[in-house]
Write a protein that holds these residues in place. Structure first.
Motif, PDB file in Angstrom:
ATOM      1  N   LEU A 154       1.007  -0.970   0.317  1.00 39.67           N
ATOM      2  CA  LEU A 154      -0.032   0.212  -0.136  1.00 39.67           C
ATOM      3  C   LEU A 154       0.875   1.275  -0.267  1.00 39.67           C
ATOM      4  N   THR A 155       1.853   1.071   0.500  1.00 40.99           N
ATOM      5  CA  THR A 155       3.274   2.678   0.649  1.00 40.99           C
ATOM      6  C   THR A 155       4.069   2.109  -0.051  1.00 40.99           C
ATOM      7  N   ALA A 156       5.050   3.194  -0.592  1.00 37.15           N
ATOM      8  CA  ALA A 156       6.468   3.038  -0.756  1.00 37.15           C
ATOM      9  C   ALA A 156       7.831   2.217  -0.329  1.00 37.15           C
ATOM     10  N   HIS A 157       7.235   2.169   1.086  1.00 38.05           N
ATOM     11  CA  HIS A 157       8.468   1.099   1.761  1.00 38.05           C
ATOM     12  C   HIS A 157       7.551  -0.430   1.881  1.00 38.05           C
ATOM     13  N   ARG A 158       8.237  -1.657   1.026  1.00 35.24           N
ATOM     14  CA  ARG A 158       7.800  -2.726   1.070  1.00 35.24           C
ATOM     15  C   ARG A 158       7.502  -3.406   2.514  1.00 35.24           C
ATOM     16  N   VAL A 159       6.794  -3.717   2.132  1.00 36.41           N
ATOM     17  CA  VAL A 159       6.576  -5.479   3.538  1.00 36.41           C
ATOM     18  C   VAL A 159       7.330  -6.459   2.835  1.00 36.41           C
ATOM     19  N   ASP A 160       8.618  -7.175   3.498  1.00 33.22           N
ATOM     20  CA  ASP A 160       8.885  -8.086   3.096  1.00 33.22           C
ATOM     21  C   ASP A 160       7.565  -9.448   3.625  1.00 33.22           C
ATOM     22  N   ARG A 161       7.658  -9.663   2.823  1.00 27.91           N
ATOM     23  CA  ARG A 161       6.970 -11.561   3.524  1.00 27.91           C
ATOM     24  C   ARG A 161       7.616 -12.034   4.398  1.00 27.91           C
ATOM     25  N   SER A 162       8.495 -12.372   4.651  1.00 26.43           N
ATOM     26  CA  SER A 162       8.534 -13.043   5.805  1.00 26.43           C
ATOM     27  C   SER A 162       7.589 -13.016   7.337  1.00 26.43           C
ATOM     28  N   ILE A 163       7.196 -11.576   6.756  1.00 24.41           N
ATOM     29  CA  ILE A 163       6.702 -11.449   8.327  1.00 24.41           C
ATOM     30  C   ILE A 163       5.632 -12.637   8.024  1.00 24.41           C
ATOM     31  N   CYS A 164       4.712 -12.713   7.694  1.00 22.80           N
ATOM     32  CA  CYS A 164       3.514 -14.124   7.288  1.00 22.80           C
ATOM     33  C   CYS A 164       4.610 -15.241   8.047  1.00 22.80           C
ATOM     34  N   ALA A 165       5.865 -15.817   7.531  1.00 17.81           N
ATOM     35  CA  ALA A 165       5.981 -16.510   7.984  1.00 17.81           C
ATOM     36  C   ALA A 165       6.525 -17.004   9.337  1.00 17.81           C
ATOM     37  N   TRP A 166       6.938 -15.332  10.079  1.00 15.79           N
ATOM     38  CA  TRP A 166       6.924 -15.259  11.297  1.00 15.79           C
ATOM     39  C   TRP A 166       5.307 -15.245  11.966  1.00 15.79           C
ATOM     40  N   PHE A 167       4.805 -14.762  11.181  1.00 18.10           N
ATOM     41  CA  PHE A 167       3.101 -15.135  11.789  1.00 18.10           C
ATOM     42  C   PHE A 167       2.832 -16.182  12.263  1.00 18.10           C
ATOM     43  N   TRP A 168       2.952 -16.892  10.870  1.00 22.15           N
ATOM     44  CA  TRP A 168       2.116 -18.280  10.783  1.00 22.15           C
ATOM     45  C   TRP A 168       3.093 -19.749  11.476  1.00 22.15           C
ATOM     46  N   GLN A 169       4.214 -19.208  12.021  1.00 20.03           N
ATOM     47  CA  GLN A 169       4.896 -19.646  12.881  1.00 20.03           C
ATOM     48  C   GLN A 169       4.178 -19.667  14.878  1.00 20.03           C
ATOM     49  N   GLN A 170       3.768 -18.309  14.643  1.00 21.21           N
ATOM     50  CA  GLN A 170       3.446 -18.107  15.376  1.00 21.21           C
ATOM     51  C   GLN A 170       2.070 -18.791  15.923  1.00 21.21           C
TER      52      GLN A 170
END
Length: 415
Positions: free
Chosen positions: A20-36
């Motif tokens: 949604l913005t110029a600052h790109r969020v890495d997909r690794s945050i999804c891996a962290w979320f799923w592990q939790q």
């Protein structure tokens, strides 16, 4: 300000990603979320706001799909959660459901909707009626045209009239030969009955749904005979909140077409429209089960689509169950479903049979919980009643209709 939205499947796969913005969020945050989520399957899913090492996460779970939003800046959490709920509702309306296959088959429309609903991380257009003027819902004709013309875009070339009006949720030039408004009270009853037959919890979650087709810009007023019973009310943005606070009256300029005007809860109800009485006696390696269902008929309405569902304990080797009304089915995962349908007036439906316990077990120590379903037309179980619906500012008559429907929500009977 939201920075990214992910749609995740039940397996943790990223179905869709929208930056949604110029600052790109890495997909690794999804891996962290799923592990939790795997390590804390129950408690983690109930957290709407999660602080990760690098981001704040907001999640909404609907029908096997997790809508996950990320941000690194301070923002009102309720705004983010409400926006994600709006996204889920809009996708459900457009696609006719919300699951992994529907999202993959219509991913272009999902991206187009997100482009219009949020701008640079801030909510923009979230009203379904306005979005439908901007982006055509998927259908057979649009899919054929996209194949023939090679264009996959459903976005209209012109902005809807509501974008330039003082009422952003309503089409400015609505015209109808016959003006009409229909109001539906749709309620779900949540109840918990303990093994002694005592009513532990009984409350109703309800929605006031409106289908409006009126020429021009109408001003409606809806009032109830007993608004004091309502709790946890939530309104569509069209409702004038001060009028509700002072007079307990809903004053609003409605969107054109169908929309949810308000939602509410009514707590501490004293009775349920049907009763379910389970009895289990076990001895000598077998268990005798008997379940009786009946209607209290306090409202004088027919109770229809009645079902009783429960999970057989893992210690049950086999089950032989029959009923004097309806059909009984036992699925491969040991789920027993008793479809009763409409409760007859001349007899109370009952289901009985024998459960065989595993070898070495004399008595049953784990007792099932019975989940009950039903539907009633023409009655609001909360007791809420509509007093009148008035139309202002428009000098012509209109037709109005009212309807109520109630069904079971989380209706549980313990044994």
């Amino acid at each position: 300000m939201l920075q990214c939205i992910f749609l995740l499947s039940d397996s943790g796969e990223v179905i869709l990603e929208k930056q949604l913005t110029a600052h790109r969020v890495d997909r690794s945050i999804c891996a962290w979320f799923w592990q939790q989520s795997i390590s804390k399957p129950h408690s983690f899913r109930q957290l709407p706001v999660i602080a990760s090492p690098t981001h704040y996460l907001f999640q909404v779970f609907r029908d096997g799909i997790t809508i996950l939003a990320c941000t690194q800046v301070e923002m009102p959490p309720l705004m983010a959660i409400e926006f994600l709920c709006r996204v889920a509702d809009v996708l459900n309306d457009y696609l006719g459901g919300l699951n992994e296959d529907l999202i993959k088959d219509n991913f272009v429309i999902v991206y187009e909707l997100l482009d219009e609903m949020i701008d640079n991380g801030f909510p923009l257009t979230t009203e379904p009626n306005i979005l439908q003027d901007m982006i055509a819902p998927p259908n057979i004709v649009s899919k054929v045209l996209s194949v023939v013309t090679g264009s996959s875009s459903n976005v209209s070339d012109t902005l809807p009239g509501a974008t330039a009006s003082g009422v952003p949720w309503r089409t400015a030039d609505a015209k109808y030969a016959q003006n009409e408004v229909y109001v539906d009270l749709a309620e779900e009853m949540d109840a918990t009955i303990n093994r002694d037959g005592a009513l532990m919890k009984c409350e109703v979650y309800g929605q006031v749904k409106v289908n409006s087709h009126i020429t021009g810009v109408p001003d409606l007023t809806l009032s109830f005979t007993n608004p004091s019973i309502l709790d946890q009310v939530r309104f569509h943005p069209c409702v004038r909140f001060r009028q509700w606070e002072s007079l307990q009256v809903l004053s609003f300029v409605p969107p054109d077409g169908q929309f949810k005007l308000m939602s509410y809860r009514v707590r501490k109800l004293k009775s349920t429209p049907i009763y379910v009485k389970p009895q289990l006696t076990s001895n000598g390696g077998t268990c005798r089960l008997n379940v009786m269902v009946g209607s209290r008929n306090d409202h004088g309405k027919i109770v229809d689509l009645v079902t009783v569902q429960f999970q057989l304990p893992s210690c049950i080797l086999s089950a032989d169950l029959t009923s004097n009304h309806g059909t009984v089915n036992i699925l491969a995962d040991k789920t027993c479903i008793w479809n009763i349908g409409r409760i007859p007036k001349d007899k109370a439906p009952s289901m009985s049979g024998t459960l065989v316990l595993e070898t070495g077990l004399k008595r049953l120590h784990v007792f099932p919980t019975f989940r009950v379903g039903f539907k009633m037309m023409g009655v609001a179980l909360s007791g809420l009643k509509i007093d009148k619906l008035d139309l202002k500012t428009v000098p012509y008559r209109f037709y109005k209709g009212f309807r109520a429907v109630s069904r079971a929500g989380e209706f549980e009977v313990r044994s």
